[in-house]
Write an enzyme that holds these catalytic residues in place. Structure first.
Site, PDB file in Angstrom:
ATOM      1  N   SER A  74       0.703  -1.157   0.025  1.00 22.68           N
ATOM      2  CA  SER A  74       0.306  -0.096   0.059  1.00 22.68           C
ATOM      3  C   SER A  74       0.757   1.183   0.044  1.00 22.68           C
ATOM      4  O   SER A  74       2.099   1.332   0.627  1.00 22.68           O
ATOM      5  CB  SER A  74      -0.820   0.402   1.030  1.00 22.68           C
ATOM      6  OG  SER A  74      -1.183   1.169   1.463  1.00 22.68           O
TER       7      SER A  74
ATOM      8  N   TYR B 265      -2.466  -1.172  10.406  1.00 21.92           N
ATOM      9  CA  TYR B 265      -2.568  -1.615   8.899  1.00 21.92           C
ATOM     10  C   TYR B 265      -1.155  -1.128   8.161  1.00 21.92           C
ATOM     11  O   TYR B 265      -0.545  -1.633   7.577  1.00 21.92           O
ATOM     12  CB  TYR B 265      -3.466  -0.916   7.939  1.00 21.92           C
ATOM     13  CG  TYR B 265      -3.460  -0.893   6.601  1.00 21.92           C
ATOM     14  CD1 TYR B 265      -4.110  -2.133   6.237  1.00 21.92           C
ATOM     15  CD2 TYR B 265      -3.455   0.234   5.470  1.00 21.92           C
ATOM     16  CE1 TYR B 265      -4.061  -2.214   4.378  1.00 21.92           C
ATOM     17  CE2 TYR B 265      -2.524   0.098   4.735  1.00 21.92           C
ATOM     18  CZ  TYR B 265      -3.885  -1.357   4.221  1.00 21.92           C
ATOM     19  OH  TYR B 265      -3.646  -1.202   2.771  1.00 21.92           O
TER      20      TYR B 265
END
Length: 184
Positions: free
Chosen positions: A62, A75
């Protein structure tokens, strides 16, 4: 039948402030976003090594592998960990002809971002220089390149597919008047 390519494309997250994160939530995010790709990568690498003809591993991280996001502590930690794991795998597997790279998407129109059915060219995203979210097919094109023969000398890299969002800094999209930024 053999195994030549693994794409680790798992992801989950939470929008929970750091001080409110439960241990169960942290473990769930780490298991899906880091431990799962580690275990799948090990299994695939062992199989590819056994076959003796090289291969490709692509880990989907990401932009938050590179840049923090408020409310996404577990995350960000998991995706950053997967980014470094990608580099370690690349170093350890290179001599066997196995390349390992990461693709780091920004906001992509998917169920996870809540805009899976959106026409990305009709959605405005202030703070992203291209001014819109990405389409999953745009990410897939980079993955296909890294999984193919034209990327045989590419390993240990993280490819941002983010409309240049990372270049705008950690607050991209939160305070930038996109139209004003384009005019200057």
């Amino acid at each position: 039948m053999g195994l030549d390519i693994l794409v680790n494309n798992a992801g989950t997250g939470t929008a929970t402030p750091f001080v409110d994160l439960s241990l169960d939530t942290v473990r769930e995010v780490l298991d899906v976003d880091l431990v799962g790709p580690l275990l799948c990568g090990q299994r695939a690498a062992r199989r590819i090594l056994w076959q003796g003809r090289g291969g490709r591993i692509v880990n989907i991280t990401s932009v938050h592998e590179h840049q923090p996001r408020v409310g996404a502590g577990s995350y960000c930690a998991a995706k950053a960990g997967l980014g470094l794991l990608t580099q370690v795998m690349a170093l350890e597997l290179a001599e066997y002809g196995i390349t390992v790279n990461a693709v780091a998407p920004g906001e992509i129109a998917t169920p996870m971002t809540g805009n899976a059915d959106a026409d990305v060219h009709a959605v405005s995203r202030p703070g992203v220089p291209l001014g819109r979210p990405g389409d999953a097919r745009e990410v897939a094109e980079v993955v296909a390149f890294l999984a193919g023969p034209d990327a045989s000398y590419v390993t240990g890299a993280s490819w941002a597919v983010d409309g240049s969002m990372l270049r705008m800094g950690p607050m991209a999209g939160s305070h930038v008047d996109h139209d004003r930024w384009r005019r200057t």
